[in-house]
Design a protein around this motif. Structure first.
Motif, mmCIF file in Angstrom:
data_model
loop_
_atom_site.group_PDB
_atom_site.id
_atom_site.type_symbol
_atom_site.label_atom_id
_atom_site.label_comp_id
_atom_site.label_asym_id
_atom_site.label_seq_id
_atom_site.Cartn_x
_atom_site.Cartn_y
_atom_site.Cartn_z
ATOM 1 N N SER A 1 0.737 -1.293 0.053
ATOM 2 C CA SER A 1 -0.129 -0.136 -0.255
ATOM 3 C C SER A 1 0.724 1.216 0.037
ATOM 4 N N SER B 1 3.688 3.713 -3.034
ATOM 5 C CA SER B 1 3.487 4.233 -4.352
ATOM 6 C C SER B 1 3.987 2.946 -5.216
ATOM 7 N N TYR C 1 2.949 6.194 -14.209
ATOM 8 C CA TYR C 1 2.312 5.874 -13.079
ATOM 9 C C TYR C 1 3.239 5.857 -11.851
ATOM 10 N N ALA D 1 2.070 7.226 -8.746
ATOM 11 C CA ALA D 1 0.502 6.975 -8.400
ATOM 12 C C ALA D 1 0.556 5.870 -7.244
ATOM 13 N N ARG D 2 -0.598 5.795 -6.480
ATOM 14 C CA ARG D 2 -0.639 4.615 -5.630
ATOM 15 C C ARG D 2 -0.796 3.368 -6.080
ATOM 16 N N HIS E 1 -2.186 0.780 -5.402
ATOM 17 C CA HIS E 1 -3.464 0.058 -5.284
ATOM 18 C C HIS E 1 -4.718 0.840 -6.350
ATOM 19 N N GLU E 2 -4.144 1.778 -6.926
ATOM 20 C CA GLU E 2 -4.977 2.566 -7.871
ATOM 21 C C GLU E 2 -4.996 1.930 -9.333
ATOM 22 N N LEU E 3 -4.241 1.125 -9.605
ATOM 23 C CA LEU E 3 -3.852 0.595 -10.861
ATOM 24 C C LEU E 3 -4.844 -0.413 -11.467
ATOM 25 N N SER E 4 -5.056 -0.775 -12.489
ATOM 26 C CA SER E 4 -6.177 -1.612 -12.919
ATOM 27 C C SER E 4 -5.558 -3.021 -12.889
ATOM 28 N N THR F 1 -1.705 -3.780 -12.948
ATOM 29 C CA THR F 1 -0.973 -4.350 -11.522
ATOM 30 C C THR F 1 -0.131 -5.568 -11.948
ATOM 31 N N ARG G 1 -9.985 4.690 5.780
ATOM 32 C CA ARG G 1 -8.976 4.624 4.979
ATOM 33 C C ARG G 1 -8.086 3.153 4.834
ATOM 34 N N ARG H 1 -9.972 1.277 2.012
ATOM 35 C CA ARG H 1 -9.847 1.664 0.787
ATOM 36 C C ARG H 1 -9.220 0.767 0.092
#
Lengths: 343, 231
Positions: free
Chosen positions: A92, A94, A129, A132-133, A135-138, A142, B228, B231
């Motif tokens: 969790s 970047s 990316y 980017a976080r 976990h936000e990737l598709s 991923t 949080r 999420r």
């Protein structure tokens, strides 16, 4: 010298045998596919090859040296082999931190780390990316990030558990080309599991087959659940998946009037004919050709006879027959084409 | 109704005017509860982590025992600690009874099982793949543990906040081990009980308002962390 050599390796979970390999050797620098149905033991074997699990018995050699089940020794070996899961999980943090993780552990300096992160992100096409976080990737991204996280460590062996099973076709193509590129450029040994015989044939230079935790000599393709119907005399009819009927030259073991089981039809022991052959000891049927594909020295022909039947013919026979997609063709099963599988 | 309203308005004025006595009580409450939470966290988090992450023999028995301790009444803990720190107790010479230290010890005993149990729950919820991923990327046992701890951090933070909420609002331990000495061991809850006994509701309601405000703050923080985490 073989990269891996496994002898009498046995793995059990709660008393159930998950893997039972008598002997297995894996050559370095090549791409190997590990084929098998669900529960065949593919993931267990990958975990053992990745030194993440220790088998309950057996001996294992890596680069000619016996693998000692000692933490320090296993840690050293794990730093040469990286496993990418079927559903990889990202820390969790970047994208950048995820990729840096293994390098930090190896005490690689910050400037080198950053250069390598940039390079590997460029390779997998995820440069934008970087901050980017994760976990936000598709799903597909991923999977590519997981590959990047492994590749940045420049492992000797890359193990991939179903690398393309849960991604879209675009990402599948990217991942496959990436694996080929890494193998070609760095000589990294790649071992991946798959259900997809075609993918294994197109990507791997060597294919290993697992069935019920054991190495299998034949592919599990053309394996069907079926019902055996014993007619008068010695003739036995076999209904494949309740759809297609074939005659069996020999009865299955045990002889109740109706019996269920599984059979395997060897793809190389099916003969293709333009015209209906005279039945001899085998069985004949006809169906439309739905796929033709070169596979090493052989040609793979998939024929729809109610179920999809894979036939492997040599190139000379192919040149002689010139079969075409959509054409109806006759098949003749050799007497020894059918074998009965254990449940 | 008018009596309640009158008490409530007086309490609001008292709280608003930052009455010195009220501030002292709040300060004692916060310092005792914060210290107890810090010490309990230092013990409870590593213990919970070791139980959840490690391969201890009798793990299930330990977890059952911890869950049982969660239901321990504060007066039982007060009594138990009293036996040890009273004049006749083995720690009697240390003169701990009716001091803030005694209250901290009691509150520490109260919340160590809570923090440990919630840490176990938080670590157990961390996806097994994190451990496997860390290992395959070359992490040793210690580094793998840190990864698991990092991924369970929101659950652990929630455990600490829960524990603080438990000690700031308890009364049994503070009363029995602190003695409710004005300006020294009088906390919000013990002061409220005393004011109630005296029939003086203004300070009690004012302290109640402060306690509720603290509880609200803790719950908001708790929800933020949980949100949080999910999420």
């Amino acid at each position: 010298m073989m990269l891996y050599a496994l002898n009498k390796v046995l793995q059990r979970y709660n008393g159930r045998v998950a893997l039972d390999i008598d002997h297995l050797e894996i050559e370095g620098g090549r791409i190997h596919a590990l084929l098998g149905p669900n529960g065949a033991g593919k993931t267990t074997l990958l975990n053992i090859l990745g030194f993440l699990e220790t088998p309950v018995s057996g001996t294992m050699y890596f680069n000619g040296r016996a693998v000692e089940p000692v933490q320090k020794s296993l840690l050293h070996l794990r730093r040469q082999v990286v496993l990418v899961d079927q559903h990889p999980i990202m820390f969790s943090t970047s994208v950048n931190s995820n990729i840096e993780f293994g390098m930090k552990i190896r005490k690689i300096g910050k400037s080198t780390r950053q250069r390598m992160v940039d390079e590997v992100l460029e390779t997998v096409g995820l440069s934008r990316y970087k901050t980017a976080r994760a976990h936000e990737l598709s799903g597909g991204e991923t999977q590519r990030l997981a590959l990047a996280r492994a590749l940045v460590l420049e492992p000797e062996v890359l193990l991939c558990d179903e690398p393309t099973a849960s991604v879209d076709t675009e990402n599948q193509a990217i991942i496959i080309s990436l694996l080929q590129q890494i193998n070609a450029e760095r000589g990294t040994t790649i071992i991946f599991t798959t259900h997809d015989r075609l993918q294994a044939a197109s990507l791997a230079q060597h294919t290993l087959m697992l069935e019920n935790g054991r190495m299998a000599n034949t592919t599990y393709e053309n394996s069907y659940a079926c019902t055996f119907h014993h007619n008068e005399g010695s003739q036995v009819r076999c209904i494949l998946q309740g759809i297609t009927e074939i005659s069996l030259p020999a009865p299955p073991p045990g002889r109740p009037p109706i019996q269920t089981g599984r059979i395997h039809i060897a793809p190389e022991k099916i003969t293709l004919e333009r015209h209906e052959p005279q039945p001899r000891n085998g069985s004949t049927m006809a169906g439309a050709i739905i796929l033709l594909m070169a596979e090493g020295e052989k040609i793979r022909v998939v024929v729809n006879v109610g179920v999809l039947l894979v036939v492997l013919i040599d190139q000379a026979r192919y040149a002689e027959l010139r079969p075409a997609i959509g054409e109806t063709i006759c098949l003749r099963l050799e007497a020894d084409a059918i074998s009965f599988l254990q449940e | 109704m008018s009596f309640f309203l009158e008490s409530f308005l007086s309490a609001c004025r008292l709280a608003w005017s930052l009455n010195p006595e009220l501030l002292t009580i709040v300060r004692v409450s916060l310092s005792v509860s914060c210290l107890a939470t810090v010490f309990a966290s230092l013990v409870g988090i590593p213990a919970g982590f070791a139980i959840a992450h490690g391969r201890l023999p009798g793990k299930r028995i330990i977890i059952t025992l911890l869950n049982t301790l969660l239901a321990l009444p504060t007066v039982v803990i007060g009594l138990f600690v009293y036996v040890f720190i009273s004049r006749r107790g083995i720690f009697g010479p240390l003169d701990l009874l009716y001091t803030q230290k005694a209250m901290i010890i009691g509150q520490f005993i109260l919340i160590v099982p809570l923090i440990a149990a919630l840490t176990i729950a938080a670590i157990s919820r961390v996806d097994e793949r994190y451990r496997k991923t860390a290992k395959t990327l070359g992490a040793n046992a210690w580094q793998t543990g840190l990864v698991v701890l990092r991924e369970g951090r929101f659950g652990i933070a929630a455990a600490v906040i829960s524990a603080f909420g438990r000690v700031i609002s308890e009364i049994g331990i503070s009363m029995m081990l602190g003695g409710n000495i004005k300006g020294f061991t009088r906390t919000m809850t013990t002061a409220m009980a005393l004011e109630y006994d005296k029939g003086s509701f203004t300070l009690a309601v004012a302290l109640g308002l402060v306690l509720m405000a603290i509880s609200l703050g803790i719950n908001v923080l708790f929800n933020l962390i949980q949100g949080r985490s999910s999420r």
